[in-house]
Scaffold this motif. Sequence first.
Motif, PDB file in Angstrom:
ATOM      1  N   THR A 803      -2.764 -11.776  -1.631  1.00 44.44           N
ATOM      2  CA  THR A 803      -2.081 -11.327  -0.403  1.00 44.44           C
ATOM      3  C   THR A 803      -1.100 -10.214  -0.733  1.00 44.44           C
ATOM      4  N   GLY A 804      -1.463  -9.406  -1.726  1.00 44.84           N
ATOM      5  CA  GLY A 804      -0.555  -8.378  -2.222  1.00 44.84           C
ATOM      6  C   GLY A 804      -0.525  -7.133  -1.367  1.00 44.84           C
ATOM      7  N   ILE A 805      -0.223  -5.991  -2.015  1.00 45.98           N
ATOM      8  CA  ILE A 805       0.034  -4.751  -1.271  1.00 45.98           C
ATOM      9  C   ILE A 805      -1.253  -4.130  -0.747  1.00 45.98           C
ATOM     10  N   GLY A 806      -2.405  -4.409  -1.398  1.00 43.64           N
ATOM     11  CA  GLY A 806      -3.671  -3.846  -0.936  1.00 43.64           C
ATOM     12  C   GLY A 806      -3.696  -2.320  -1.074  1.00 43.64           C
ATOM     13  N   VAL A 853     -15.201  -4.736  -4.054  1.00 44.78           N
ATOM     14  CA  VAL A 853     -13.793  -4.813  -3.630  1.00 44.78           C
ATOM     15  C   VAL A 853     -13.722  -4.771  -2.110  1.00 44.78           C
ATOM     16  N   ASP A 854     -12.948  -5.689  -1.560  1.00 46.65           N
ATOM     17  CA  ASP A 854     -12.642  -5.708  -0.119  1.00 46.65           C
ATOM     18  C   ASP A 854     -11.121  -5.679  -0.001  1.00 46.65           C
ATOM     19  N   THR A 855     -10.552  -4.588   0.509  1.00 46.41           N
ATOM     20  CA  THR A 855      -9.088  -4.443   0.517  1.00 46.41           C
ATOM     21  C   THR A 855      -8.619  -3.818   1.813  1.00 46.41           C
ATOM     22  N   GLU A 856      -7.347  -4.062   2.120  1.00 47.63           N
ATOM     23  CA  GLU A 856      -6.708  -3.481   3.303  1.00 47.63           C
ATOM     24  C   GLU A 856      -5.244  -3.256   2.995  1.00 47.63           C
ATOM     25  N   LYS A 857      -4.738  -2.111   3.323  1.00 49.88           N
ATOM     26  CA  LYS A 857      -3.358  -1.755   3.020  1.00 49.88           C
ATOM     27  C   LYS A 857      -2.393  -2.752   3.648  1.00 49.88           C
TER      28      LYS A 857
END
Length: 886
Positions: A803-806, A853-857
Amino acid sequence: MSEPLFSLFSTLRPEDDRLSDRARFQVQIHRLLSLLGAALILGFAPLYALAGPSGTDPLWARFGVAGLLVGLFAASYFSFWVRARFVACVQGAAYVTMGWFASIATLNQFSVDYATGLLLVYVMLAAVVGFGARSMSRVLWFLAYGFLLTAAGLATGPLVGPPSRASAPIFLGSMSTVAVVEGILTRGWLRIQERIREQESRFRGLANSLPGAVFQFYAREDGSVGHRFVSEHTEEILGISSDPDGFLERCLSRVPEGRRREMERSIREAVETESRWEFETPFDRPSGDRIWAYGASVPERREGETVFNGVILDITERRRAEQAREEERARLESLFEALPTPVARCEAHASENSSGPEGLQVSDVNAAFEETFGVDASDACGRDVNEILVPSGKEGEARSLGRRALKEGTLRAEVQRETPEGVRDFRLQASCRRPGDGPPEVYAIYIDITGRKRRERRLSAIFNQTYQFTGLMKPDGTVIEVNDTALQFGDLTREEVTGKPLWETHWAQTGEESKKRLKEAIQRAAEGELVRYERPVRGREEALDADFSIRPVTDEEGDVTLLIPEARDITELKERERKLREAKEEAEKARREAEEAKEEAEEAKEEAESASRAKSAMLANMSHEIRTPLTSVIGFAEAIGEETSEEAPASRFAGLIQKSGKRLLRTLDGVLNLSKLEAGRAGLTLGPVDLEAQAREAAKEASAKAEKKGVDVRLETGPARARADEGAAEIIVQNLLSNAIKYTEEGGTVWVRTRQESRIQQEKSAGAEAGTEAGPEAGPESGSEQTKDGRAPAAAVLEVEDTGIGMEPEEVEAMFEPFRQESEGLSREYEGTGLGLTVAQRAAEQMGGSIEVDTEKGKGSRFVVRLPGADPKAGQDKAGQSREDS
């Protein structure tokens, strides 16, 4: 003695429905406390006058404080505003009383009498405030207020008279001790009150959610009786107030005279014998309606009293239903003879011809029964119905049906019975009636379904001969029937699937997304649409790809009455298509690569040889010239830190040197690992690797770092065996987990998951990725492993989610470039070389795997690593062999 006190205490309870039970109890207690406080203030006046005639203790002040308490007491009877705020008013009076007595103690130089009295007042008033408080803050404010008043009195005492007779430190220490004890006791009291409130809330919520009027009735040893609790449904059911006070009298006044005396007698008997109370009576509601009420309760013996917990139900409809059943019976008698289908009325009696405890003897039959079964009513009456109708060999089944009808009350079954035309099929509908003045009666209706059963048998023969999976469903998706082909594929029985929604059956357990699409398809088909698409179908050991369709069946008006689901196995077809597509793509790729290789071979050969020599020299120099002195620096820094005290500057400098050296060593290791992987000289040895165990070990090693940062690391692991290099797999797990903890803020969460991907998911992933460039080879041992059926084992999957910065999705590709980080430059926020993800990706690719990778800012990131799977049986065989060799 106790009864007058109880009566006096009862008169202090306010009769105000606008207040809750708890509020009324608090007002009742604080009324008593205000009276006791006023009496003590006035009662101690002559005692202080005798103990210190020369003391300063104006009587008008005592009367003023006592009058304040008495005034609040009286106002609570006349003003709802005061009643609603009575507890707060009494607590305010406690502040006034504390200030008054602190002033008197100050004026009397804290003599022994007044100092002792001040301590007692401090203790008692703190208890009063704590008793009515809902939180610790009010008590702490009062304790601080009293302490500060006392300290101020001790400090200003010399200004108004001789020095204080009490030692200020000792007296203030006593006040502090009292405050601590009061605080501890009040906290315990508040916790007890909170638990009591929670229990009361749950009890009231449960009681008020029940359909009846729930009550709690008590009977004490002194003969007094009453109700402690009556639920809110009482007013709805009985039409009278649910106030516990006087509830019994209000109930009895609404019961007819004759029933009332009988009800009072039953209550007395239940109280005397402490036995279950149960009663049924007419009840006249205040509106004029008469209902039938049923009451029941169970006793519980407590100290000094017996408590009955019970319920009152409105059974008016039940009584009306009983009367209606009698009327219905009369009508049924008239219809009995007019029915065109065979009907037999039987009575349950002991029978020598029945193996069970009861037999069903015919008491009457209608004309249709005589005609259908060729039996006169006079011959049938008095005989066991099974003797007349049941074919040879079916007697046990028939008696079992008779017992079920008697036990369950109703019965529906398909049976075979003897007729003059031979054995025919009937649908038997039986209903049991138990009159109060005779044996149980069973009405049996026989509907001839011989023609329908013949059609069903013919249809079933066709239905079960097809090689496709076929079934029947209701429009809501409930399975009615399936053919033998579908059952054999899943190794199922009809009982396991019929009566269930199709998406809950064994065949549909292929993932939540697949279930969701199936539900949508059924809904569309129920609206009249023919639905057809490809989906996986789970079998006994594996899943297959199927051409799946749902065909709606409509009636004459166009309404959908049935759905026909069908599935045809297209696994081999899909596999041939995939292989053909892959072969075509590989051929085209090989042609292009051959042309490019031919043009660049000479130039690339020379450049590669030169680069290889330069890189080999650089790696050797870095490994020797940097690692060796750096190890010495770290070792000397550790030695200096151990030889100096923690407060000394040298110790801090040694710690910085050690930390920086280790950081530089990690950077060197990352560069060397990346160089080896890019050069294809990492020396990877592929074999069975327990990915789940490596994930658990990595989480264990990172727990201290995560705990220090305030990050919660959670494991959701399942079995996952990969065909990989153990060291490379360990690097991947550690780098991804370390990366997730580093970029997750305090209070965040990191999940580590492992699983063995299903074969269908693996084949779909392979089909979706067909045509993409294959990863680098891992050496001579990189050939894909196969199971006994010749297919590749299911892939092993590692997921690390945080649940970090993304980051922005378009930046994902650059993330795997060497020395790239979320923040860069001298002012970057996070430490590290920026090589961890690069090394992890290179290692995964060289083992035939991949990283997604699946990421969101601002939301976090999820890394999914897929490595070739290892055959579980092969892994076990190797593991067993290894254990034996060791």
